[in-house]
Design an enzyme around this catalytic site. Sequence first.
Site: not given
Ligand code: NAD
Length: 482
Positions: A230, A234, A251, A175
């Site tokens: 984010g 998580g 992550e 996804k």
């Molecule tokens: P996000 O958490 O909004 O989305 C990440 C993914 O999760 C997307 O595909 C989103 O559609 C999906 N998602 C959102 N809600 C969900 C749910 N309830 N159930 C299942 N899937 C869901 O994050 P973002 O805005 O896409 O990315 C930025 C964040 O990612 C920042 O916090 C950044 O630090 C983190 N990040 C971490 C790493 C790492 O390696 N630790 C790497 C890159 C980004």
Amino acid sequence: MEVKRYRNLIDGVWQDALSGKTEKIYCPCDGALVSEVPASGVEDVERAVAAAHRAFDEGRWAFDPRLRSRCLLAWAAAMRAHHEELAVRLSLETGKPIREARFELNSSIGYVEYYAAAARTLYGTSTAVEPGLLSVLAREPSGVVAVITPWNYPITLLMRDMAPALAAGCTCVLKPATQTTGCTLEVLELLDGIAEFPKGVVNAVSGRGSVTGAALADHPDVDMISLTGGLETGRTIMQTAARTMKKVSLELGGKSPNIIFADADLDKALPFALKAIFMNAGQLCTVGSRLVLEESLVDTFLPRLKAEVEKLRPGWCLDEATDLGPVISQEQMDKILGYIESGRQCSRLITGGHRLTEGGLDKGFYIAPTILLDPPMDAKVVQEEIFGPVLVVQTFRTREEALAIANGTTYGLASAVWSRDVDKAMWVARRLRAGSAWVNCYNKLLPECETGGYKQSGMDRAGGIEGMLKYTEVKHLCIDFQ
Ligand code: NAD
């Protein structure tokens, strides 16, 4: 610019969402429509999981590491062959400068090549327990993995999370983040084009996290969830996974300290400090968003950094001269400007602090690279992940004080320490509560090496051998031959 339309991949067939619904993706530089992608529902997720399940149970994928290795190598080669067109799509969907998009692709290919080799190293152990009794521990793939990726480094993180799952013998349902669905699906088209790559091993359903992602995370036939995203996502995923006791690998975000002592090689530290926070407009999980400076450097190093920041050229992502792209969306821009405003109330603004609009930038979401000096430790700009071009500078006098500042947030993803005194640098590095502690460098994110979070930055590790072993179960085979 051509608007591209993409489809889901389910059981080797490219198809629209059953509902026929789509989402539109706009370039954050100027709001131009660039891609249209399926808005998948629960029924699409059902079909994708069923295909992945079948491919896992019935195919040879799970038991043929050599096949897996060949397919991953062929995938890396195909990505190399289509490097520039992938870079352009990646750039248009994220707004990141084309030079950074090319860099991302190179690093993505590196992950696939690494895991292509690692697929053939899934060693177990054996123990002669007593005469006639041999115990064997064998690594077996975990099963169907839901791979959920973010938009900021969509291709690298796909490769970092999915290539090891495939190397371990798992099958996947991906996804992708909605914003970067097009470039992600283009990469999967290349995988699907490999003649011996079995149908159903990789499936992809695009759509909203709260709908498509949530349905995937909750599906009883998914054995493991690998999320990069984010902190709040998580938390939600962990709660969802608990219902069916799935394995989870998370992550998440960071608020990483980059500590510079006065005795460091400052000429070397300067470009690292700059890139650590301002590459990809600060939208990287491991950004060095807190520069922890020895006090005497405020009058020497900080002005040099400010001068470099002010040279960064904002612009359109496909312009070769652009150093600084926009942030991903209006919502994200407003959030970042809100953080800057709150930071200005409690610290000194060194540079930036506003939206950039001149020269046609008003059509995009550009923010001037910003530096805030000495906000208090409990300030929002110190404690919360901003995910934008905002650097907080915190000052210290002793190594103990530097360490307390560095460890003083709930995050623990990455960190760095700069000093020519090896004893001092190692004293600090070993005590930093973070998954990565770089000494005299920053952001060395390598396929061979594990990264991941302490504290609330996540669970498990990505990259390296640990990044593959997490997609396996350990089976005890006991042979009685008396
Ligand atoms: P996000 O958490 O909004 O989305 C990440 C993914 O999760 C997307 O595909 C989103 O559609 C999906 N998602 C959102 N809600 C969900 C749910 N309830 N159930 C299942 N899937 C869901 O994050 P973002 O805005 O896409 O990315 C930025 C964040 O990612 C920042 O916090 C950044 O630090 C983190 N990040 C971490 C790493 C790492 O390696 N630790 C790497 C890159 C980004």
